[in-house]
Design a protein around this motif. Structure first.
Motif, PDB file in Angstrom:
ATOM      1  N   ALA A 145       0.819  -1.545  -0.073  1.00 12.74           N
ATOM      2  CA  ALA A 145      -0.058  -0.136   0.078  1.00 12.74           C
ATOM      3  C   ALA A 145       0.880   1.064  -0.142  1.00 12.74           C
ATOM      4  N   ALA A 146       0.434   2.695  -0.419  1.00 15.33           N
ATOM      5  CA  ALA A 146       0.959   3.377  -0.797  1.00 15.33           C
ATOM      6  C   ALA A 146       1.000   3.855   0.929  1.00 15.33           C
ATOM      7  N   THR A 153       4.028  -2.743   2.888  1.00 11.43           N
ATOM      8  CA  THR A 153       2.947  -3.235   3.809  1.00 11.43           C
ATOM      9  C   THR A 153       2.641  -3.626   4.478  1.00 11.43           C
ATOM     10  N   LYS A 154       1.143  -3.436   4.748  1.00 12.83           N
ATOM     11  CA  LYS A 154       0.433  -2.971   5.896  1.00 12.83           C
ATOM     12  C   LYS A 154      -0.878  -3.763   6.089  1.00 12.83           C
ATOM     13  N   GLN A 155      -1.424  -3.985   7.118  1.00 15.86           N
ATOM     14  CA  GLN A 155      -2.939  -4.320   7.108  1.00 15.86           C
ATOM     15  C   GLN A 155      -4.179  -3.793   8.451  1.00 15.86           C
ATOM     16  N   GLY A 156      -4.937  -4.285   7.969  1.00 15.36           N
ATOM     17  CA  GLY A 156      -5.962  -3.814   8.937  1.00 15.36           C
ATOM     18  C   GLY A 156      -7.317  -3.923   7.480  1.00 15.36           C
ATOM     19  N   THR A 157      -8.592  -3.723   8.633  1.00 15.09           N
ATOM     20  CA  THR A 157      -9.777  -3.311   8.037  1.00 15.09           C
ATOM     21  C   THR A 157      -9.564  -1.845   6.811  1.00 15.09           C
ATOM     22  N   SER A 158      -8.642  -0.944   7.538  1.00 16.99           N
ATOM     23  CA  SER A 158      -8.413  -0.015   6.943  1.00 16.99           C
ATOM     24  C   SER A 158      -8.277  -0.218   4.943  1.00 16.99           C
ATOM     25  N   MET A 159      -7.447  -1.297   5.539  1.00 17.63           N
ATOM     26  CA  MET A 159      -6.812  -1.862   3.806  1.00 17.63           C
ATOM     27  C   MET A 159      -7.543  -3.054   2.787  1.00 17.63           C
ATOM     28  N   ALA A 160      -8.932  -2.933   3.435  1.00 22.82           N
ATOM     29  CA  ALA A 160      -9.571  -4.099   3.091  1.00 22.82           C
ATOM     30  C   ALA A 160     -10.955  -3.989   3.107  1.00 22.82           C
ATOM     31  N   THR A 161     -10.869  -2.139   2.939  1.00 23.97           N
ATOM     32  CA  THR A 161     -11.824  -1.054   2.560  1.00 23.97           C
ATOM     33  C   THR A 161     -12.023  -1.098   0.646  1.00 23.97           C
TER      34      THR A 161
END
Length: 237
Positions: A145-146, A153-161
């Motif tokens: 992700a940016a 590399t990131k994780q979270g529901t902020s990545m899913a949305t």
């Protein structure tokens, strides 16, 4: 504004503010947070731009609190309703508290499209909030992700949305006349079903998005099968 092709662009609307307060910033001297009033103004700005741009969806990777039922007294609902009425989906992260039966606001607003996170094995991510009334789940673990100054590399529901917001734009490119209700029904009908197998998890048949299946579920007599180009693979994939 950034255009990925002549068909699909995205643009950001500034809704965050710099706070210089250890009280609000969890002990840090400063941090970036967002006022609910600015979120509403951002949603209203999208509504104003609806005739200038062909807008499919809004991404809101933010939230707070815990709600086990729809939170329709939330002041952001009217703006989300207005967007939904003109065919624009507001996709919102469910939150990263690991709740098994509830989610954060404003994702809990009934007219929003609430999004939880899964991993590459189609398991619910350990951190993801899940509730009986969640709409969709999408990849949210190990996402390239940016980030400020580049990518990571990131994780979270902020990545899913944003996965759902982007998938929504692809669906609307194929089916421009679909309403938010129709698009959601197609994503749910074409979903890969995922159970919450975490300790204490209770929800089954969560709808993990699949763009090909969603389009095929909506359009009679059309079969879509899109595969990734090597040019879009990440380093070392």
């Amino acid at each position: 504004q950034r255009c990925l092709s002549r068909f699909k662009c995205d643009f950001a609307i500034q809704i965050v503010s710099l706070f210089n307060s250890t009280t609000y910033c969890g002990g840090y001297s400063n941090c970036v947070l967002t006022f609910t009033s600015d979120q509403i103004l951002g949603l209203e700005r999208v509504y104003e731009l609806r005739n200038t741009y062909n807008i499919a969806s809004v991404n809101m990777s933010l939230g707070g609190g815990q709600y086990s039922a729809a939170c329709d007294s939330d002041s952001r609902k009217a703006a989300i309703d207005n967007l939904r009425a003109v065919g624009i989906a507001t996709t919102i992260a469910s939150g990263n508290n690991g709740f098994r039966d509830s989610m954060s606001a404003p994702g809990c607003i009934s007219s929003a499209i609430s999004v939880g996170a899964t991993d590459d094995a189609d398991s619910v991510a350990s951190f993801s909030n899940i509730a009986p009334f969640i709409d969709l789940v999408a990849p949210g673990v190990g996402i390239y992700a940016a980030v400020p100054g580049g990518a990571g590399t990131k994780q979270g529901t902020s990545m899913a949305t944003p996965h759902v917001a982007g998938a929504w734009a692809l669906f609307k490119q194929a089916v421009p006349g679909a309403s938010v209700d129709e698009a959601l029904a197609a994503f749910q009908a074409g979903a890969i079903l995922v159970d919450d197998n975490r300790s204490g998890g209770v929800e089954d048949d969560l709808a993990r998005i699949n763009v090909n299946n969603a389009i095929n579920a909506y359009v009679t007599g059309l079969s879509i099968n899109v595969t990734a180009s090597k040019g879009f693979l990440l380093p070392e994939d």
